[in-house]
Scaffold this active site. Structure first.
Site, PDB file in Angstrom:
ATOM      1  N   ARG A 147       0.228  -3.843  -0.568  1.00 28.16           N
ATOM      2  CA  ARG A 147       0.385  -4.604  -1.647  1.00 28.16           C
ATOM      3  C   ARG A 147      -0.801  -5.837  -1.678  1.00 28.16           C
ATOM      4  O   ARG A 147      -0.818  -6.461  -2.678  1.00 28.16           O
ATOM      5  CB  ARG A 147       1.652  -5.536  -1.100  1.00 28.16           C
ATOM      6  N   ASP A 167      -0.156 -14.480   2.071  1.00 27.04           N
ATOM      7  CA  ASP A 167      -0.920 -14.106   0.995  1.00 27.04           C
ATOM      8  C   ASP A 167      -1.630 -15.380   0.686  1.00 27.04           C
ATOM      9  O   ASP A 167      -1.181 -16.471   0.565  1.00 27.04           O
ATOM     10  CB  ASP A 167       0.180 -14.222  -0.409  1.00 27.04           C
ATOM     11  N   CYS A 227       0.817  -1.221  -0.121  1.00 22.41           N
ATOM     12  CA  CYS A 227       0.068   0.171   0.123  1.00 22.41           C
ATOM     13  C   CYS A 227       0.969   1.292   0.157  1.00 22.41           C
ATOM     14  O   CYS A 227       1.597   1.506   0.832  1.00 22.41           O
ATOM     15  CB  CYS A 227      -1.009   0.109   1.106  1.00 22.41           C
TER      16      CYS A 227
END
Length: 151
Positions: free
Chosen positions: A8, A112, A2
């Site tokens: 991100r 992630d 970000c």
């Protein structure tokens, strides 16, 4: 990542922007990345989780690559894990002093969830939410984010 404040993650971006808006602060929040194919739409699970929490990610949102201008203009850059922070340091050494883990105040890296089931996206949402809320509060307290001036 970000920036502007940069994130991100589209979930991280949505949450940082949500708290900026909720607190009436002046900031441009964008999401950029190193690896996602430019133009890729957010993962359907990310869209679903965000919608279910009332902080929707725009369906027209598309992945964009980080660039030098983003890094120079960013007040703070939030990454999800130490690997991302090392990559920022390698590619943009001058951004290191303003690059932080989104989950720093919770003492955690955020994985992630790209190939994981919906339940993992829910867990990641909760981690991003806690990090975004705390970071926006701390940036405001430090005078790095200011209340929007109404003209």
């Amino acid at each position: 990542m970000c920036t502007g404040n940069v994130c991100r993650s589209p979930m991280g971006e949505a949450l940082v922007a949500h708290y900026v808006d909720l607190m009436g602060l002046d900031a441009n929040v964008i999401s950029r990345g190193f690896a996602a194919p430019v133009g890729r739409s957010p993962h359907p699970h990310a869209l679903s989780v965000a919608q279910s929490h009332g902080v929707p990610i725009a369906e027209e949102k598309r992945a964009a690559a980080v660039n030098s201008a983003d890094m120079v203009m960013a007040t703070a850059i939030f990454v999800m894990d130490e690997g991302h922070r090392r990559e920022v340091q390698r590619r943009y050494p001058t951004a290191l002093g303003k690059t932080f883990l989104l989950g720093q105040w919770q003492g955690q890296e955020i994985a992630d969830p790209i190939n994981d089931p919906l339940s993992v996206f829910e867990s990641v949402w909760a981690q991003c939410d806690a990090g975004a809320k705390e970071w926006v509060k701390r940036l405001q307290e430090a005078g790095m984010l200011r209340v929007n001036a109404v003209v």
